[in-house]
Write a protein that holds these residues in place. Structure first.
Motif, PDB file in Angstrom:
ATOM      1  N   LEU A 272       0.838  -1.195   0.000  1.00 45.25           N
ATOM      2  CA  LEU A 272       0.000   0.000   0.000  1.00 45.25           C
ATOM      3  C   LEU A 272       0.872   1.245   0.000  1.00 45.25           C
ATOM      4  N   VAL A 273       0.437   2.241  -0.752  1.00 42.57           N
ATOM      5  CA  VAL A 273       1.102   3.538  -0.769  1.00 42.57           C
ATOM      6  C   VAL A 273       0.012   4.598  -0.636  1.00 42.57           C
ATOM      7  N   GLN A 274       0.355   5.718  -0.020  1.00 46.23           N
ATOM      8  CA  GLN A 274      -0.607   6.801   0.153  1.00 46.23           C
ATOM      9  C   GLN A 274      -0.228   7.947  -0.776  1.00 46.23           C
ATOM     10  N   ASP A 275      -1.202   8.414  -1.573  1.00 46.43           N
ATOM     11  CA  ASP A 275      -0.915   9.514  -2.493  1.00 46.43           C
ATOM     12  C   ASP A 275      -0.957  10.848  -1.742  1.00 46.43           C
ATOM     13  N   PRO A 276      -0.555  11.943  -2.391  1.00 44.10           N
ATOM     14  CA  PRO A 276      -0.495  13.237  -1.695  1.00 44.10           C
ATOM     15  C   PRO A 276      -1.831  13.702  -1.105  1.00 44.10           C
ATOM     16  N   ASP A 277      -2.960  13.245  -1.650  1.00 48.40           N
ATOM     17  CA  ASP A 277      -4.266  13.625  -1.115  1.00 48.40           C
ATOM     18  C   ASP A 277      -4.729  12.702   0.004  1.00 48.40           C
ATOM     19  N   GLY A 278      -3.957  11.689   0.328  1.00 54.19           N
ATOM     20  CA  GLY A 278      -4.308  10.777   1.399  1.00 54.19           C
ATOM     21  C   GLY A 278      -4.984   9.501   0.956  1.00 54.19           C
ATOM     22  N   TYR A 279      -5.187   9.321  -0.341  1.00 54.20           N
ATOM     23  CA  TYR A 279      -5.812   8.099  -0.833  1.00 54.20           C
ATOM     24  C   TYR A 279      -4.837   6.932  -0.717  1.00 54.20           C
ATOM     25  N   LEU A 280      -5.338   5.790  -0.232  1.00 56.94           N
ATOM     26  CA  LEU A 280      -4.523   4.583  -0.194  1.00 56.94           C
ATOM     27  C   LEU A 280      -4.696   3.835  -1.500  1.00 56.94           C
ATOM     28  N   VAL A 281      -3.586   3.419  -2.075  1.00 55.45           N
ATOM     29  CA  VAL A 281      -3.599   2.656  -3.318  1.00 55.45           C
ATOM     30  C   VAL A 281      -2.871   1.343  -3.051  1.00 55.45           C
ATOM     31  N   ARG A 282      -3.577   0.231  -3.277  1.00 52.69           N
ATOM     32  CA  ARG A 282      -2.986  -1.101  -3.114  1.00 52.69           C
ATOM     33  C   ARG A 282      -2.598  -1.608  -4.496  1.00 52.69           C
ATOM     34  N   PHE A 283      -1.330  -1.881  -4.679  1.00 52.89           N
ATOM     35  CA  PHE A 283      -0.859  -2.512  -5.902  1.00 52.89           C
ATOM     36  C   PHE A 283      -0.650  -3.983  -5.590  1.00 52.89           C
ATOM     37  N   SER A 284      -1.159  -4.846  -6.453  1.00 47.24           N
ATOM     38  CA  SER A 284      -1.005  -6.275  -6.216  1.00 47.24           C
ATOM     39  C   SER A 284      -0.790  -7.020  -7.517  1.00 47.24           C
ATOM     40  N   SER A 285      -0.162  -8.173  -7.396  1.00 49.56           N
ATOM     41  CA  SER A 285       0.054  -9.042  -8.558  1.00 49.56           C
ATOM     42  C   SER A 285      -0.255 -10.470  -8.122  1.00 49.56           C
TER      43      SER A 285
END
Length: 78
Positions: A59-72
C-alpha cells in the motif's frame, strides 16, 4: 487496518486496488523517489477450495491521502 481519521487531507477512508504484472518495479521506483510505503510488500495466500490463490501486494498513500494497493497474482501453490 485502520487507514486513518477522515480529516484533511481527504481520501484516507478509501482503498483503491490496482493489479499489475509484478509489484517489484513499482516498489523499486518508489524507493528511488524516496516515497514512503504505507504498508510494506507482503505475500498472502487464500484457500479457494481445491487450490490456493496468492498475491504480492503493498500500500502507498498519495499526496491527497488516498490509499492505493498494488497487487500481482502469484502462481498457484502446490
Amino acid at each position: 487496518m485502520d487507514p486513518g481519521e477522515l480529516e484533511r487531507p481527504l481520501g484516507r477512508g478509501i482503498n483503491f486496488q490496482i493489479m499489475v504484472p509484478a509489484i517489484s518495479v513499482l516498489v523499486d521506483s518508489l524507493a528511488a523517489a524516496d516515497w514512503p510505503l504505507f504498508m510494506a510488500p507482503e505475500t498472502k495466500w487464500y484457500d479457494t477450495g481445491q487450490t490456493r490463490a496468492g498475491v504480492a501486494q503493498f500500500l502507498v498513500q498519495d499526496p491527497d491521502g488516498y490509499l492505493v494497493r498494488f497487487s500481482s497474482r502469484l502462481s498457484p501453490a502446490s
